[in-house]
Design a protein around this motif. Structure first.
Motif, PDB file in Angstrom:
ATOM      1  N   LEU A   2       0.826  -1.209   0.000  1.00  0.00           N
ATOM      2  CA  LEU A   2       0.000   0.000   0.000  1.00  0.00           C
ATOM      3  C   LEU A   2       0.859   1.257   0.000  1.00  0.00           C
ATOM      4  O   LEU A   2       0.536   2.243  -0.673  1.00  0.00           O
ATOM      5  N   ASP A   3       1.948   1.209   0.746  1.00  0.00           N
ATOM      6  CA  ASP A   3       2.816   2.383   0.817  1.00  0.00           C
ATOM      7  C   ASP A   3       3.450   2.683  -0.536  1.00  0.00           C
ATOM      8  O   ASP A   3       3.635   3.849  -0.913  1.00  0.00           O
ATOM      9  N   LYS A   4       3.779   1.634  -1.296  1.00  0.00           N
ATOM     10  CA  LYS A   4       4.424   1.817  -2.594  1.00  0.00           C
ATOM     11  C   LYS A   4       3.422   2.126  -3.709  1.00  0.00           C
ATOM     12  O   LYS A   4       3.832   2.514  -4.808  1.00  0.00           O
ATOM     13  N   THR A   5       2.132   1.948  -3.444  1.00  0.00           N
ATOM     14  CA  THR A   5       1.121   2.225  -4.465  1.00  0.00           C
ATOM     15  C   THR A   5       0.359   3.511  -4.162  1.00  0.00           C
ATOM     16  O   THR A   5       0.563   4.533  -4.804  1.00  0.00           O
ATOM     17  N   ILE A   6      -0.489   3.489  -3.155  1.00  0.00           N
ATOM     18  CA  ILE A   6      -1.290   4.686  -2.852  1.00  0.00           C
ATOM     19  C   ILE A   6      -0.658   5.549  -1.770  1.00  0.00           C
ATOM     20  O   ILE A   6      -1.069   6.690  -1.561  1.00  0.00           O
ATOM     21  N   GLY A   7       0.358   5.009  -1.069  1.00  0.00           N
ATOM     22  CA  GLY A   7       0.977   5.756   0.026  1.00  0.00           C
ATOM     23  C   GLY A   7       0.211   5.582   1.321  1.00  0.00           C
ATOM     24  O   GLY A   7      -1.010   5.764   1.353  1.00  0.00           O
ATOM     25  N   MET A   8       0.914   5.243   2.382  1.00  0.00           N
ATOM     26  CA  MET A   8       0.271   5.025   3.679  1.00  0.00           C
ATOM     27  C   MET A   8       0.251   6.279   4.549  1.00  0.00           C
ATOM     28  O   MET A   8      -0.661   6.467   5.358  1.00  0.00           O
ATOM     29  N   ARG A   9       1.247   7.152   4.377  1.00  0.00           N
ATOM     30  CA  ARG A   9       1.396   8.274   5.306  1.00  0.00           C
ATOM     31  C   ARG A   9       0.931   9.582   4.697  1.00  0.00           C
ATOM     32  O   ARG A   9       1.034   9.804   3.480  1.00  0.00           O
ATOM     33  N   VAL A  10       0.434  10.459   5.560  1.00  0.00           N
ATOM     34  CA  VAL A  10       0.206  11.839   5.154  1.00  0.00           C
ATOM     35  C   VAL A  10       1.564  12.533   5.055  1.00  0.00           C
ATOM     36  O   VAL A  10       2.578  12.023   5.527  1.00  0.00           O
ATOM     37  N   SER A  11       1.575  13.709   4.434  1.00  0.00           N
ATOM     38  CA  SER A  11       2.831  14.438   4.313  1.00  0.00           C
ATOM     39  C   SER A  11       3.291  14.940   5.676  1.00  0.00           C
ATOM     40  O   SER A  11       2.502  15.045   6.621  1.00  0.00           O
ATOM     41  N   GLU A  12       4.560  15.274   5.769  1.00  0.00           N
ATOM     42  CA  GLU A  12       5.097  15.777   7.029  1.00  0.00           C
ATOM     43  C   GLU A  12       4.399  17.069   7.456  1.00  0.00           C
ATOM     44  O   GLU A  12       4.096  17.255   8.631  1.00  0.00           O
ATOM     45  N   ASP A  13       4.135  17.961   6.497  1.00  0.00           N
ATOM     46  CA  ASP A  13       3.442  19.214   6.816  1.00  0.00           C
ATOM     47  C   ASP A  13       2.046  18.942   7.361  1.00  0.00           C
ATOM     48  O   ASP A  13       1.602  19.585   8.322  1.00  0.00           O
ATOM     49  N   ASP A  14       1.332  17.993   6.733  1.00  0.00           N
ATOM     50  CA  ASP A  14      -0.024  17.669   7.187  1.00  0.00           C
ATOM     51  C   ASP A  14      -0.004  17.027   8.566  1.00  0.00           C
ATOM     52  O   ASP A  14      -0.887  17.279   9.397  1.00  0.00           O
ATOM     53  N   GLU A  15       1.002  16.207   8.819  1.00  0.00           N
ATOM     54  CA  GLU A  15       1.114  15.580  10.138  1.00  0.00           C
ATOM     55  C   GLU A  15       1.350  16.623  11.219  1.00  0.00           C
ATOM     56  O   GLU A  15       0.742  16.583  12.295  1.00  0.00           O
TER      57      GLU A  15
END
Length: 447
Positions: A392-405
């Motif tokens: 999932l991380d390599k396809t849709i991405g698991m994490r929000v951006s650092e700024d959003d976090e």
């Protein structure tokens, strides 16, 4: 021949209104545990992440319910295939089940058993979410939940509880989910966080709970619901085993809470509300696999050992550098392992089965079986969960951006905030009606 048929008919189980009603109540209690978990986790995060944490638990009620009806119940409790998975086309969509059809020799309908087990399936992925606070995209979490219950939870539930499942046939004792629920979820949490990494500011910024009253409320709801979780897992109470499990649930939880608080006082100098809540949950976790096999004195030992070891384990994330946000690994994985293994020591042989542990003359055989169950589920869930997170991380991405976090995941992912402070003062109207500003002299006095 006729008399033999008559005898068999007389021995066949018949629907029990008492057991059916009891199990429906237990199912509702287990359902309540998921909102309770949401409050428990939601209070432990910072205010900017509290809604997201609530939603990561609450959404499981929607996703897992639908998947369970469509195919989950069939995979977990259908006819065994190779000791690894089940399948029964009558269970697909729950469409081929008669309303009075009884579950596998018990006195409750299949529908009641299915909905009771559904609530276990719902809360298990929700448990994982506590390790991932502050940093996971909600859409990615939804997809992960759907994939995880399909690939991990449904097969493991069959291994542990399904007729023909390999751990079931081996003789592993897991009354209500030490392996299938808690070790499963805790190992999955570890697998995912090893893939997605740490929160911004981990070990640098303060990340204290924003609402300890919410934490205590959640812990209370979990404790209340756990009586249905544990006592209901005997699927009735005609022989008193469910009553023993009910008592041991209370006893182990109390012992764990006291042990955690004692450790906390000696180590840190204070008795904290967070420690009380966490210790109680550790005891609940440890009681889950063991409470039907031990005596109340054994439950005290199981709870106290679990409370102490879980309190020690929550600090390991700082030593080893993995960011388990809300101590899912320290409480659920460690508590599940402790409770499962201690069955091999404290099982009396006089409650749910005649299997005795080492301290009751049973030798090491059951401890060995428990260890196989523990480490098989731990390894499978850890690896499978890490692979799912990686894909999932390599396809849709698991994490929000650092700024959003840093800004706050609630606003980014849900366009909401947990608390509205706009009316708390600071507007023109409030300034016009406020008391006069204090004089310089009064400021000196206040200082």
């Amino acid at each position: 021949m006729a008399s033999a048929i008559t005898t068999l008919a007389a021995d066949a189980p018949t629907l029990s209104a008492a057991n059916t009603g009891f199990m429906l109540i237990c199912s509702a209690l287990v359902m309540l545990m998921t909102p309770g978990l949401a409050f428990f986790y939601g209070g432990m995060v910072r205010v900017k992440s509290s809604l997201n944490m609530l939603m990561m638990s609450f959404i499981s009620l929607g996703i897992v319910t639908i998947l369970w009806v469509l195919y989950g119940f069939s995979l977990a409790f259908g006819t065994d295939s190779g000791s690894l998975i089940g399948w029964n086309s009558d269970y697909v969509g729950l469409s081929g089940i008669g309303i009075t059809e009884l579950w596998d020799g018990y006195t409750i309908p299949v529908y009641v058993f299915a909905v009771f087990q559904l609530m276990f399936a719902v809360i298990t992925p929700a448990l994982i979410s506590g390790a991932l606070a502050d940093r996971v995209k909600f859409g990615a979490w939804v997809l992960f939940t759907a994939l995880w219950v399909t690939v991990v939870y449904f097969p493991v539930a069959h291994w542990v509880w399904g007729a023909g499942g390999w751990l079931f046939e081996l003789g592993v004792i897991d009354f209500a989910g030490g392996t299938a629920v808690h070790i499963n979820a805790g190992a999955a949490a570890l697998g995912v966080i090893l893939v997605i990494g740490k929160r911004v500011g981990f070990k640098k910024d303060p990340m204290r709970p924003h609402s300890l009253p919410l934490v205590m409320l959640g812990a209370g709801l979990l404790w209340f619901g756990w009586f249905g979780f544990n006592a209901g897992s005997w699927l009735g109470n005609d022989d008193g085993v469910g009553a023993v499990m009910f008592v041991n649930t209370q006893v182990a939880t109390a012992a764990a809470m006291l042990a955690w608080l004692g450790y906390e006082k000696l180590r840190h100098g204070s008795f904290t509300t967070l420690g009380a809540a966490s210790g109680a949950v550790a005891g609940l976790v440890a009681s889950t696999p063991s409470g039907g096999a031990v005596s109340p004195l054994g439950a005290i030992a199981v709870g106290a050992i679990a409370g102490l070891l879980c309190a020690m384990a929550v600090g390991l994330k700082y030593k080893f550098g993995y960011d388990d946000s809300l101590d899912v690994i320290g409480v659920h994985l460690v508590g599940g392992v402790v409770g499962s293994l201690l069955v091999g020591l404290f099982a009396t042989g006089g409650v749910q089965s005649d299997v005795a542990g080492l301290f009751y003359g049973g030798g090491l055989e059951q401890l060995g079986k428990q260890a196989i169950g523990v480490f098989a589920v731990l390894a499978y869930s850890l690896v499978a969960s890490a692979l799912l997170a990686f894909l999932l991380d390599k396809t849709i991405g698991m994490r929000v951006s650092e700024d959003d976090e840093v800004a706050g995941i609630d606003q980014v992912e849900h366009a909401e905030t947990a608390y509205d402070f706009s009316g708390a003062g600071g507007g023109a109207a409030s300034r016009s009606t406020a008391a006069p500003a204090p004089s310089a002299a009064s400021k000196k006095v206040d200082a």
